[in-house]
Design a protein around this motif. Structure first.
Motif, PDB file in Angstrom:
ATOM      1  N   ASN A  53      -5.726   6.998  -7.077  1.00 44.91           N
ATOM      2  CA  ASN A  53      -4.583   6.689  -6.209  1.00 44.91           C
ATOM      3  C   ASN A  53      -4.593   7.620  -5.004  1.00 44.91           C
ATOM      4  N   VAL A  54      -4.200   7.068  -3.866  1.00 47.94           N
ATOM      5  CA  VAL A  54      -4.162   7.849  -2.636  1.00 47.94           C
ATOM      6  C   VAL A  54      -2.719   7.904  -2.145  1.00 47.94           C
ATOM      7  N   HIS A  55      -2.220   9.105  -1.983  1.00 51.26           N
ATOM      8  CA  HIS A  55      -0.873   9.324  -1.465  1.00 51.26           C
ATOM      9  C   HIS A  55      -0.998   9.830  -0.029  1.00 51.26           C
ATOM     10  N   PHE A  56      -0.187   9.290   0.861  1.00 52.34           N
ATOM     11  CA  PHE A  56      -0.117   9.747   2.242  1.00 52.34           C
ATOM     12  C   PHE A  56       1.266  10.312   2.475  1.00 52.34           C
ATOM     13  N   ASN A  74       2.708   6.299  -2.132  1.00 51.82           N
ATOM     14  CA  ASN A  74       1.493   5.965  -2.858  1.00 51.82           C
ATOM     15  C   ASN A  74       0.939   4.691  -2.222  1.00 51.82           C
ATOM     16  N   ALA A  75      -0.234   4.798  -1.596  1.00 49.85           N
ATOM     17  CA  ALA A  75      -0.847   3.650  -0.927  1.00 49.85           C
ATOM     18  C   ALA A  75      -1.758   2.862  -1.859  1.00 49.85           C
ATOM     19  N   GLY A  76      -1.797   3.234  -3.132  1.00 51.32           N
ATOM     20  CA  GLY A  76      -2.616   2.509  -4.104  1.00 51.32           C
ATOM     21  C   GLY A  76      -3.984   3.141  -4.295  1.00 51.32           C
ATOM     22  N   PRO A  80     -12.418   1.808   0.519  1.00 57.28           N
ATOM     23  CA  PRO A  80     -13.224   2.315   1.636  1.00 57.28           C
ATOM     24  C   PRO A  80     -13.145   1.454   2.896  1.00 57.28           C
ATOM     25  N   LYS A  81     -12.642   0.220   2.787  1.00 57.72           N
ATOM     26  CA  LYS A  81     -12.594  -0.676   3.948  1.00 57.72           C
ATOM     27  C   LYS A  81     -11.351  -0.455   4.793  1.00 57.72           C
ATOM     28  N   VAL A  82     -10.175  -0.467   4.180  1.00 57.00           N
ATOM     29  CA  VAL A  82      -8.926  -0.236   4.913  1.00 57.00           C
ATOM     30  C   VAL A  82      -7.787  -0.007   3.910  1.00 57.00           C
ATOM     31  N   MET A  83      -6.882   0.901   4.283  1.00 54.53           N
ATOM     32  CA  MET A  83      -5.694   1.162   3.462  1.00 54.53           C
ATOM     33  C   MET A  83      -4.462   1.064   4.353  1.00 54.53           C
ATOM     34  N   LYS A  84      -3.413   0.472   3.816  1.00 54.70           N
ATOM     35  CA  LYS A  84      -2.164   0.312   4.557  1.00 54.70           C
ATOM     36  C   LYS A  84      -1.200   1.430   4.169  1.00 54.70           C
ATOM     37  N   ILE A  85      -0.600   2.042   5.185  1.00 50.77           N
ATOM     38  CA  ILE A  85       0.391   3.098   4.976  1.00 50.77           C
ATOM     39  C   ILE A  85       1.673   2.642   5.651  1.00 50.77           C
ATOM     40  N   HIS A  86       2.774   2.664   4.904  1.00 49.57           N
ATOM     41  CA  HIS A  86       4.065   2.328   5.504  1.00 49.57           C
ATOM     42  C   HIS A  86       5.062   3.429   5.167  1.00 49.57           C
ATOM     43  N   PHE A  87       5.469   4.173   6.203  1.00 51.86           N
ATOM     44  CA  PHE A  87       6.490   5.196   6.037  1.00 51.86           C
ATOM     45  C   PHE A  87       7.842   4.577   6.367  1.00 51.86           C
ATOM     46  N   LYS A  88       8.758   4.627   5.416  1.00 51.44           N
ATOM     47  CA  LYS A  88      10.077   4.032   5.599  1.00 51.44           C
ATOM     48  C   LYS A  88      10.966   4.849   6.528  1.00 51.44           C
ATOM     49  N   THR A  93       4.023   1.665  10.268  1.00 58.74           N
ATOM     50  CA  THR A  93       2.936   1.125   9.462  1.00 58.74           C
ATOM     51  C   THR A  93       1.619   1.450  10.139  1.00 58.74           C
ATOM     52  N   PHE A  94       0.689   2.024   9.365  1.00 63.67           N
ATOM     53  CA  PHE A  94      -0.648   2.373   9.856  1.00 63.67           C
ATOM     54  C   PHE A  94      -1.674   1.739   8.947  1.00 63.67           C
ATOM     55  N   TYR A  95      -2.845   1.520   9.491  1.00 68.57           N
ATOM     56  CA  TYR A  95      -4.008   1.134   8.705  1.00 68.57           C
ATOM     57  C   TYR A  95      -5.060   2.195   8.951  1.00 68.57           C
ATOM     58  N   VAL A  96      -5.663   2.688   7.879  1.00 71.19           N
ATOM     59  CA  VAL A  96      -6.665   3.742   7.992  1.00 71.19           C
ATOM     60  C   VAL A  96      -7.818   3.481   7.036  1.00 71.19           C
TER      61      VAL A  96
END
Length: 137
Positions: A53-56, A74-76, A80-88, A93-96
């Motif tokens: 799990n990856v936390h941002f 927790n972004a799940g 390696p292709k793309v992860m979605k981050i949404h800070f409330k 919303t970012f993609y990294v």
């Protein structure tokens, strides 16, 4: 025939798991929009857990009154292709995507973004720099 199919399925599962293994575990910081650093700019980090799990998260300190604003999500599982981050907190919303050494700001498909805001201070005259950052331990 069933044994062969089962072995093939097992092999594909193992191969796909190996490809999606996170490049490291632990907490690391990054600063993609380097030209924007200054008072009150959020300090971003990622924390890769042993289970994949990856936390941002971010921490922002108001320079005027020293109040802290922070959030961690927790972004799940590592992708390696793309992860979605949404800070409330700020409805951002970012993609990294990231590897062992760098993190990249991307679009939804994983293509690395380019922006003037991503140019390092040393290259302020530059335009459309890759939106990337070294991942710091």
């Amino acid at each position: 025939m069933k044994k062969g199919y089962s072995l093939l399925l097992l092999f594909i599962s193992i191969l796909s798991f190996a490809q999606s293994k996170a490049p490291f575990t632990g907490k690391r910081s990054f600063n993609i929009e380097q030209g924007a650093s200054g008072s009150g700019t959020p300090a971003y980090y990622l924390d890769v857990k042993k289970n994949g799990n990856v936390h941002f998260g971010f921490l922002q300190i108001n320079q005027a009154d020293q109040t802290e604003t922070k959030e961690e999500i927790n972004a799940g599982k590592y992708n390696p292709k793309v992860m979605k981050i949404h800070f409330k907190t700020y409805n951002e919303t970012f993609y990294v995507k990231f590897n062992k050494e760098k993190i990249y700001l991307t679009d939804e498909k994983g293509n690395i973004k380019k922006s003037d805001d991503c140019c390092p201070v040393s290259e302020l005259a530059s335009i459309n720099c890759n939106c990337e950052s070294i991942i710091y331990k």
